[in-house]
Design a protein around this motif. Sequence first.
Motif, PDB file in Angstrom:
ATOM      1  N   UNK A  14       5.475  -6.671   2.799  1.00 28.50           N
ATOM      2  CA  UNK A  14       6.396  -5.111   3.308  1.00 28.50           C
ATOM      3  C   UNK A  14       6.965  -4.526   2.607  1.00 28.50           C
ATOM      4  N   UNK A  15       7.635  -3.179   3.261  1.00 31.19           N
ATOM      5  CA  UNK A  15       8.237  -1.974   2.389  1.00 31.19           C
ATOM      6  C   UNK A  15       9.488  -2.478   2.412  1.00 31.19           C
ATOM      7  N   UNK A 168       0.307  -4.561   5.934  1.00 30.60           N
ATOM      8  CA  UNK A 168       1.494  -3.530   5.726  1.00 30.60           C
ATOM      9  C   UNK A 168       2.206  -3.316   6.994  1.00 30.60           C
ATOM     10  N   UNK A 169       4.022  -3.554   6.549  1.00 25.47           N
ATOM     11  CA  UNK A 169       4.698  -3.585   7.440  1.00 25.47           C
ATOM     12  C   UNK A 169       5.915  -2.329   6.704  1.00 25.47           C
ATOM     13  N   UNK A 175       3.904   5.253   4.346  1.00 21.76           N
ATOM     14  CA  UNK A 175       3.686   3.751   4.958  1.00 21.76           C
ATOM     15  C   UNK A 175       2.407   4.028   5.409  1.00 21.76           C
ATOM     16  N   UNK A 176       2.093   4.224   6.774  1.00 21.27           N
ATOM     17  CA  UNK A 176       1.203   4.302   7.100  1.00 21.27           C
ATOM     18  C   UNK A 176      -0.123   4.836   6.329  1.00 21.27           C
ATOM     19  N   UNK A 177       0.206   6.245   5.909  1.00 19.07           N
ATOM     20  CA  UNK A 177      -0.986   6.861   5.212  1.00 19.07           C
ATOM     21  C   UNK A 177      -1.051   5.909   3.858  1.00 19.07           C
ATOM     22  N   UNK A 185      -4.152  -2.817   7.896  1.00 20.42           N
ATOM     23  CA  UNK A 185      -3.307  -2.171   9.241  1.00 20.42           C
ATOM     24  C   UNK A 185      -2.646  -2.705   8.915  1.00 20.42           C
ATOM     25  N   UNK A 186      -1.833  -1.333   9.892  1.00 20.15           N
ATOM     26  CA  UNK A 186      -0.404  -1.284  10.122  1.00 20.15           C
ATOM     27  C   UNK A 186       1.013  -1.410  10.723  1.00 20.15           C
ATOM     28  N   UNK A 187       1.694  -2.277  10.647  1.00 13.53           N
ATOM     29  CA  UNK A 187       2.498  -2.056  11.602  1.00 13.53           C
ATOM     30  C   UNK A 187       3.963  -1.032  11.504  1.00 13.53           C
TER      31      UNK A 187
END
Length: 214
Positions: A14-15, A168-169, A175-177, A185-187
């Motif tokens: 998590x971020x 990763x959330x 955050x996505x980059x 992968x990104x949520x």
Amino acid sequence: MDKNLKEAFDGLIFDLDGTLWDSTVSVAKAWQAAKEEVGYVKTDVTPEMVAGIAGMTYDAIYDTLFPDLDSAKRKEFQALCAKKELEVLEEDGGILYPGLEETLRYLSSRYRLFVVSNCQSGYIEIFLTYSKLAHYFSGHACYGTKNQPKAENIKEVVAQYNLQSPVYIGDTMGDYESSKKAGVPFIFASYGFGDVKEGQIATIAQFTDLKELL
């Protein structure tokens, strides 16, 4: 929501800001106190200003918000802000997103949980203490520990804990980059501070959506 994601991962990373809590009011209070202590910063610090730099590394924040300061004054002001930030957060904390604990309780029964943020050292620890949620997390990493980009911290957590299929959330394009650079992968948490138009494997409108998604 994609039901297939329920069996897809072994770790959730998590971020923090804009994903697990909103600390903009406390951070703005701390930085404003630092501003009033020095004589060379003219701009008042607001929660909206703090929200606008969410996701940046701690050094980049001050380059962006205070470009008129020379490097020595910027470094001095950054150090004072950092000190006051931890003091205020220890006292006031931040706003935990609705359903945070119940969702983490569910998720921790199925996955190992981690936090990776671009914050200074000590910030994640204060979140974990203030929220009383430390027992749900297996580990964390931040920019302040080694002054390395978020992508590197994500990769380090993946390697350190031998994660085979992490996700990763987070809530910002940064955050996505970072997750993309880390090969994870990104949520996208759309309730946070940023906007991600494409590339995410899923989008959540509130934190509790993760119980349905994962």
